[in-house]
Design an enzyme around this catalytic site. Structure first.
Site, PDB file in Angstrom:
ATOM      1  N   GLY A 157      48.579  34.690  -2.463  1.00 21.68           N
ATOM      2  CA  GLY A 157      48.899  35.731  -1.506  1.00 21.68           C
ATOM      3  C   GLY A 157      50.186  36.429  -1.855  1.00 21.68           C
ATOM      4  N   ILE A 159      53.502  35.631  -1.973  1.00 18.63           N
ATOM      5  CA  ILE A 159      54.465  35.021  -2.897  1.00 18.63           C
ATOM      6  C   ILE A 159      53.794  34.611  -4.207  1.00 18.63           C
ATOM      7  CG2 ILE A 159      55.998  33.037  -3.219  1.00 18.63           C
ATOM      8  CD1 ILE A 159      56.550  33.250  -0.147  1.00 18.63           C
ATOM      9  N   THR A 238      57.731  25.033  -3.075  1.00 17.14           N
ATOM     10  CA  THR A 238      58.737  25.793  -2.335  1.00 17.14           C
ATOM     11  C   THR A 238      58.155  26.323  -1.035  1.00 17.14           C
ATOM     12  OG1 THR A 238      58.134  27.845  -3.474  1.00 17.14           O
ATOM     13  CG2 THR A 238      59.905  26.530  -4.466  1.00 17.14           C
ATOM     14  N   ARG A 240      55.887  24.467   1.995  1.00 19.52           N
ATOM     15  CA  ARG A 240      56.131  23.577   3.129  1.00 19.52           C
ATOM     16  C   ARG A 240      55.863  22.143   2.682  1.00 19.52           C
ATOM     17  NH1 ARG A 240      58.555  27.129   5.141  1.00 19.52           N
ATOM     18  NH2 ARG A 240      58.430  27.974   7.270  1.00 19.52           N
ATOM     19  N   GLU A 269      62.661  17.141   7.146  1.00 18.35           N
ATOM     20  CA  GLU A 269      63.872  17.835   6.713  1.00 18.35           C
ATOM     21  C   GLU A 269      64.964  17.727   7.769  1.00 18.35           C
ATOM     22  OE1 GLU A 269      62.761  21.830   5.643  1.00 18.35           O
ATOM     23  OE2 GLU A 269      61.505  21.163   3.975  1.00 18.35           O
ATOM     24  N   HIS A 288      65.744  23.174   0.907  1.00 14.85           N
ATOM     25  CA  HIS A 288      65.002  24.271   1.533  1.00 14.85           C
ATOM     26  C   HIS A 288      65.902  25.514   1.591  1.00 14.85           C
ATOM     27  CE1 HIS A 288      61.512  25.194   4.540  1.00 14.85           C
ATOM     28  NE2 HIS A 288      61.774  26.232   3.771  1.00 14.85           N
TER      29      HIS A 288
END
Length: 339
Positions: A157, A159, A238, A240, A269, A288
């Protein structure tokens, strides 16, 4: 008066990185006011319905927080991930969710390439060797070039496509991607072959995760998929953390099923201080924040503010996630308030 709430986490996690966009875009507009919201990691229904729009970072919006809303018309997410938001419940409440895909596209794609180069050149191992007073004869292995390698993506998509565009001149031998929703013509224009997930895992020298987190993608990469990878291949995430079974990935790195990994996201996280990933030399870790550039901070804010301004003018904002809300009478009535 069009009232905008700024989620409190901005003032903790992004202080100094978001205010300029508000001052540039919203402050000069007559009739718009904005303020910091009370500090709650989970949205409170009675609080969020004080606003027409919410400028949101990472606060959770579960279903129970979104029931019985009357005033709220928009959540303007600073970024593109929305796994913390109950989108179906948002639609039922006649509230639009808008994200900032244009702002994140280039920085995240560059972050992926940063990890590809760092892993293929053993960059962090080389750095540690020099720091401890050793030299290249102590390198445990040689790096590799990208020429002829296969770059694979889980997702093609916004990215993923940018990652392939930026990689076009680097000499990769083949681009492949798994994405059941990808446009075949767009993929073809990028030189990307659309294949199965198993093929991406088996064939790629670099596997990059470029999909959103939802019920279908949670733990879609586990031990079975990681065992398909070449022992010389690298895994990069990078997107999730929960898309990947982190325990399985840790085992894959500990037992050298794969050559290494680059991770900017984790199942929990911040990462736990005793997490075994922290003891491994064949993984590069980032908080992140690898895509948190000056440009992404600027452009996320500007794009989110543009989405807010559209609603304040009675218009549909760009990049609405829950497109079905646009035809709901309740949402249309909210927009009509601002015309």
């Amino acid at each position: 008066m069009f009232k905008v709430g700024i989620t409190h986490d901005f003032y903790v996690e992004a202080k100094g990185r978001f205010e300029a966009a508000l001052e540039q875009k919203l402050a000069p507009v007559e009739g718009i006011v904005y303020e910091e919201m009370p500090a709650h990691p989970v949205a409170q229904r009675e609080v969020i319905d004080r606003y027409d729009a919410i400028f949101a970072l990472a606060v959770k919006f579960p279903r129970e927080s979104l029931q019985g809303l009357n005033r709220l018309a928009l959540i303007a997410r600073w970024g593109v991930g929305y796994d913390m938001i109950a989108v179906d419940a948002l639609t039922e409440a006649d509230v639009a969710l808008a994200i900032t895909p244009n702002a994140v596209r280039r920085p995240v794609a560059e972050a992926i390439l940063t990890l590809i180069f760092a892993l293929s050149k053993n960059l962090f191992i080389q750095d540690r060797i020099v720091r401890r007073g050793a030299w290249r004869s102590d390198l445990p292995s040689l790096g590799s070039t990208l020429e002829g390698k296969v770059l694979g993506s889980i997702g093609c998509g916004n990215i993923g496509a940018e990652m392939f565009r930026l990689s076009a001149s680097l000499g990769f031998g083949r681009f492949i991607a798994y994405d059941p929703y990808a446009n075949p013509e767009t993929a073809m224009a990028l030189g990307v072959e659309l294949v199965t997930l198993d093929e991406v895992m088996r064939i790629s020298d670099f596997v990059a995760v470029n999909t959103l987190l939802n019920a279908q993608t949670r733990h879609m990469i586990g031990a079975e998929q990681l065992r398909m990878m070449k022992s010389t291949a690298y895994f990069i995430n990078t997107a999730r953390g929960p898309i990947v079974d982190q325990a399985a990935l840790t085992q894959a790195l500990q037992e050298n099923w794969i050559a290494g990994a680059g991770l900017d996201v984790f199942e929990r996280e911040p990462i736990e201080k005793d997490d075994p990933l922290l003891q491994l030399d064949n993984v590069i870790l980032a908080p992140h924040g690898l895509a948190w550039t000056l440009e992404i901070a600027r452009d996320n804010g500007l794009e989110a503010c543009d989405n807010i301004l559209a609603v304040a003018r009675g218009l549909v904002p760009a990049s609405v996630v829950n497109r079905e809300v646009l035809d709901r009478p309740g949402f249309r009535a909210k927009l009509a308030r601002y015309c």
